[in-house]
Structures are given as structure tokens and as C-alpha cells.
Design a protein around this motif. Structure first.
Motif, PDB file in Angstrom:
ATOM      1  N   SER A  84       7.361 -14.924   3.380  1.00 15.09           N
ATOM      2  CA  SER A  84       7.772 -13.793   2.388  1.00 15.09           C
ATOM      3  C   SER A  84       6.606 -13.314   1.812  1.00 15.09           C
ATOM      4  CB  SER A  84       9.156 -14.111   1.522  1.00 15.09           C
ATOM      5  OG  SER A  84       8.386 -15.026   0.481  1.00 15.09           O
ATOM      6  N   SER A  85       6.498 -12.181   1.342  1.00 13.48           N
ATOM      7  CA  SER A  85       5.471 -11.531   0.491  1.00 13.48           C
ATOM      8  C   SER A  85       6.076 -10.269  -0.244  1.00 13.48           C
ATOM      9  CB  SER A  85       4.325 -11.172   1.357  1.00 13.48           C
ATOM     10  OG  SER A  85       4.404  -9.868   1.947  1.00 13.48           O
ATOM     11  N   ASP A  86       5.324  -9.954  -1.301  1.00 14.72           N
ATOM     12  CA  ASP A  86       5.857  -8.751  -2.197  1.00 14.72           C
ATOM     13  C   ASP A  86       4.644  -8.380  -3.137  1.00 14.72           C
ATOM     14  OD1 ASP A  86       8.659  -8.223  -1.811  1.00 14.72           O
ATOM     15  OD2 ASP A  86       8.827 -10.513  -2.670  1.00 14.72           O
ATOM     16  N   ILE A  87       4.625  -7.061  -3.534  1.00 13.75           N
ATOM     17  CA  ILE A  87       3.516  -6.779  -4.683  1.00 13.75           C
ATOM     18  C   ILE A  87       3.813  -7.315  -5.807  1.00 13.75           C
ATOM     19  CG2 ILE A  87       2.535  -4.765  -5.593  1.00 13.75           C
ATOM     20  CD1 ILE A  87       3.474  -3.168  -3.019  1.00 13.75           C
ATOM     21  N   LEU A  88       2.774  -8.151  -6.503  1.00 13.98           N
ATOM     22  CA  LEU A  88       2.979  -8.810  -7.713  1.00 13.98           C
ATOM     23  C   LEU A  88       2.576  -7.807  -8.707  1.00 13.98           C
ATOM     24  CD1 LEU A  88       3.768 -11.361  -9.136  1.00 13.98           C
ATOM     25  CD2 LEU A  88       1.610 -12.348  -9.121  1.00 13.98           C
ATOM     26  N   LYS A  89       1.333  -7.095  -8.557  1.00 12.87           N
ATOM     27  CA  LYS A  89       0.515  -6.128  -9.522  1.00 12.87           C
ATOM     28  C   LYS A  89       0.149  -5.211  -8.753  1.00 12.87           C
ATOM     29  CE  LYS A  89      -3.329  -5.551 -12.468  1.00 12.87           C
ATOM     30  NZ  LYS A  89      -4.647  -5.933 -12.612  1.00 12.87           N
ATOM     31  N   LYS A  90       0.707  -3.946  -8.999  1.00 16.24           N
ATOM     32  CA  LYS A  90       0.418  -2.611  -8.414  1.00 16.24           C
ATOM     33  C   LYS A  90      -1.174  -2.273  -8.852  1.00 16.24           C
ATOM     34  CE  LYS A  90       5.094  -0.913  -7.980  1.00 16.24           C
ATOM     35  NZ  LYS A  90       5.883   0.100  -8.636  1.00 16.24           N
ATOM     36  N   PRO A  91      -1.805  -1.394  -7.939  1.00 18.25           N
ATOM     37  CA  PRO A  91      -3.125  -1.093  -8.450  1.00 18.25           C
ATOM     38  C   PRO A  91      -3.111   0.143  -9.352  1.00 18.25           C
ATOM     39  CG  PRO A  91      -2.492  -0.281  -6.168  1.00 18.25           C
ATOM     40  CD  PRO A  91      -1.256  -1.067  -6.718  1.00 18.25           C
ATOM     41  N   LEU A 123       3.612  -2.929   4.922  1.00 13.73           N
ATOM     42  CA  LEU A 123       3.839  -2.256   6.005  1.00 13.73           C
ATOM     43  C   LEU A 123       4.813  -3.364   6.759  1.00 13.73           C
ATOM     44  CD1 LEU A 123       0.486  -1.192   7.102  1.00 13.73           C
ATOM     45  CD2 LEU A 123       2.391   0.016   6.193  1.00 13.73           C
ATOM     46  N   ASN A 124       4.694  -4.699   6.538  1.00 13.44           N
ATOM     47  CA  ASN A 124       5.207  -5.819   7.029  1.00 13.44           C
ATOM     48  C   ASN A 124       5.039  -7.025   6.224  1.00 13.44           C
ATOM     49  OD1 ASN A 124       3.053  -7.223   8.372  1.00 13.44           O
ATOM     50  ND2 ASN A 124       3.477  -5.621   9.844  1.00 13.44           N
ATOM     51  N   ILE A 125       5.713  -8.258   6.467  1.00 10.21           N
ATOM     52  CA  ILE A 125       5.476  -9.410   5.900  1.00 10.21           C
ATOM     53  C   ILE A 125       3.869  -9.815   5.626  1.00 10.21           C
ATOM     54  CG2 ILE A 125       5.543 -10.972   7.672  1.00 10.21           C
ATOM     55  CD1 ILE A 125       7.436 -12.909   5.725  1.00 10.21           C
ATOM     56  N   THR A 126       3.116  -9.594   6.360  1.00 13.27           N
ATOM     57  CA  THR A 126       1.657  -9.896   6.258  1.00 13.27           C
ATOM     58  C   THR A 126       0.580  -8.861   6.286  1.00 13.27           C
ATOM     59  OG1 THR A 126       1.390  -9.989   8.630  1.00 13.27           O
ATOM     60  CG2 THR A 126       2.006 -12.282   7.732  1.00 13.27           C
ATOM     61  N   ALA A 150      -7.422  10.080  -4.693  1.00 16.61           N
ATOM     62  CA  ALA A 150      -8.516  11.099  -4.270  1.00 16.61           C
ATOM     63  C   ALA A 150      -9.343  11.458  -5.392  1.00 16.61           C
ATOM     64  CB  ALA A 150      -7.788  12.397  -3.923  1.00 16.61           C
ATOM     65  N   ARG A 151     -10.689  11.416  -5.402  1.00 19.19           N
ATOM     66  CA  ARG A 151     -11.643  11.871  -6.309  1.00 19.19           C
ATOM     67  C   ARG A 151     -12.009  10.744  -7.243  1.00 19.19           C
ATOM     68  NH1 ARG A 151      -8.769  16.234  -5.116  1.00 19.19           N
ATOM     69  NH2 ARG A 151      -7.325  16.122  -7.040  1.00 19.19           N
ATOM     70  N   TYR A 152     -11.490   9.556  -7.069  1.00 19.17           N
ATOM     71  CA  TYR A 152     -11.765   8.416  -8.127  1.00 19.17           C
ATOM     72  C   TYR A 152     -12.865   7.659  -7.632  1.00 19.17           C
ATOM     73  CZ  TYR A 152     -11.106   4.243 -10.578  1.00 19.17           C
ATOM     74  OH  TYR A 152     -11.746   3.220 -11.501  1.00 19.17           O
ATOM     75  N   LYS A 153     -13.629   7.251  -8.200  1.00 23.73           N
ATOM     76  CA  LYS A 153     -14.740   6.302  -7.890  1.00 23.73           C
ATOM     77  C   LYS A 153     -14.718   5.067  -8.788  1.00 23.73           C
ATOM     78  CE  LYS A 153     -17.275   9.456  -4.872  1.00 23.73           C
ATOM     79  NZ  LYS A 153     -18.586   9.906  -4.509  1.00 23.73           N
ATOM     80  N   GLY A 154     -14.741   4.000  -8.541  1.00 29.84           N
ATOM     81  CA  GLY A 154     -14.922   2.897  -9.204  1.00 29.84           C
ATOM     82  C   GLY A 154     -14.188   1.665  -8.748  1.00 29.84           C
ATOM     83  N   SER A 155     -13.471   0.990  -9.566  1.00 33.36           N
ATOM     84  CA  SER A 155     -12.722  -0.239  -9.041  1.00 33.36           C
ATOM     85  C   SER A 155     -11.346  -0.040  -9.391  1.00 33.36           C
ATOM     86  CB  SER A 155     -13.301  -1.392  -9.819  1.00 33.36           C
ATOM     87  OG  SER A 155     -13.202  -1.443 -11.245  1.00 33.36           O
ATOM     88  N   ASP A 156     -10.365  -1.016  -8.687  1.00 31.58           N
ATOM     89  CA  ASP A 156      -8.992  -1.190  -8.805  1.00 31.58           C
ATOM     90  C   ASP A 156      -8.724  -2.463  -8.480  1.00 31.58           C
ATOM     91  OD1 ASP A 156      -6.578  -0.269  -9.410  1.00 31.58           O
ATOM     92  OD2 ASP A 156      -6.436   0.906  -7.811  1.00 31.58           O
ATOM     93  N   THR A 157      -7.694  -3.030  -9.017  1.00 27.97           N
ATOM     94  CA  THR A 157      -6.982  -4.495  -8.577  1.00 27.97           C
ATOM     95  C   THR A 157      -5.643  -4.441  -8.190  1.00 27.97           C
ATOM     96  OG1 THR A 157      -8.729  -5.312 -10.284  1.00 27.97           O
ATOM     97  CG2 THR A 157      -7.194  -6.775  -9.587  1.00 27.97           C
ATOM     98  N   PHE A 158      -5.333  -5.219  -7.415  1.00 25.29           N
ATOM     99  CA  PHE A 158      -3.924  -5.478  -7.239  1.00 25.29           C
ATOM    100  C   PHE A 158      -3.727  -6.993  -6.732  1.00 25.29           C
ATOM    101  CE2 PHE A 158      -5.623  -3.711  -3.185  1.00 25.29           C
ATOM    102  CZ  PHE A 158      -5.224  -4.643  -2.145  1.00 25.29           C
ATOM    103  N   ALA A 159      -2.180  -7.331  -6.893  1.00 32.11           N
ATOM    104  CA  ALA A 159      -2.056  -8.790  -6.366  1.00 32.11           C
ATOM    105  C   ALA A 159      -0.872  -8.684  -5.618  1.00 32.11           C
ATOM    106  CB  ALA A 159      -1.953  -9.588  -7.731  1.00 32.11           C
TER     107      ALA A 159
END
Length: 125
Positions: A67-74, A82-85, A93-102
């Protein structure tokens, strides 16, 4: 100590039950560095993507994901399961820098089983 490896893993997923005049091209795998872990251990990864573009992020822990799920959205993009893995990350668009998700995933490997949190730091160029 962090063991970083360039991981190239392509998962090809066939479309099911959809008809289209021109098939959409799948996003390429995200260029990434990933710290390897066993199931039940948390892991981190770094990806790189161009502003406004998307790429696929496959879960690369050895064994089978159950199983898998998004824990923290960017905050500066969108993450789609898309599927389990495999997940697709699209940078704003037009953003440059950093982002984080889990992503929280559960699975069974050759030496361990359990739930892992995969934290990804995205660099958006």
C-alpha cells in the motif's frame, strides 16, 4: 551516513479501459538521488525537475509494496498517485526553488517488512 545512489527505474504501466485519439506520453522518471532503506525504515530522496514540468517518482525500496499514500502534499507543485508504486510530481509553472513531499508506503522486502515514510526534496529549475 547517507548512501546516495542514482536510481534509474522505469515502471511501464498500461492504460486500462480508456480510448484516446492520441495517447498521452508518460512523464519521464525524475532524475533522483535516493537513500536506500528496508521496509519499516524511513528514507529520503532528492529529485530535480524543470519549472512547470512533471516527472514520475517510483518507490524503489527492495521487495513488494502492499500500500502507499501521500502523507505530505507539496507546496509548490502537485503530486498524483499513478499506482501503488509510482507517483507523478508536477512543479508549479514559473516557480523556481525547492519543494518537499512525503509518501507513506507499506511493504515486504527480502530482510524486513513494515511501513516507511519516503521524504522527497524537489529542486525546481
Amino acid at each position: 551516513m547517507r548512501l546516495s545512489i542514482v536510481v534509474a527505474l522505469a515502471l511501464i504501466v498500461g492504460a486500462t479501459g480508456s480510448t484516446s485519439v492520441s495517447p498521452a506520453l508518460a512523464a519521464p522518471d525524475c532524475p533522483k538521488l535516493v537513500e536506500l532503506a528496508d521496509w519499516g525504515e524511513n528514507t529520503t530522496g532528492d529529485i530535480s525537475v524543470a519549472s512547470g514540468q512533471s516527472c514520475q517518482f517510483p518507490i524503489t525500496i527492495r521487495g513488494t509494496a502492499t500500500s502507499s499514500d501521500i502523507l505530505k502534499k507539496p507546496a509548490h507543485g502537485k503530486l498524483k498517485k499513478l499506482n501503488i508504486t509510482t507517483y507523478e510530481y508536477k512543479a508549479k509553472a514559473r516557480y523556481k526553488g525547492s519543494d518537499t513531499f512525503a509518501i507513506k508506503a507499506t511493504g515486504q522486502g527480502p530482510t524486513a517488512s513494515g511501513t516507511s515514510v519516503i521524504t522527497v526534496q524537489a529542486t525546481i529549475k
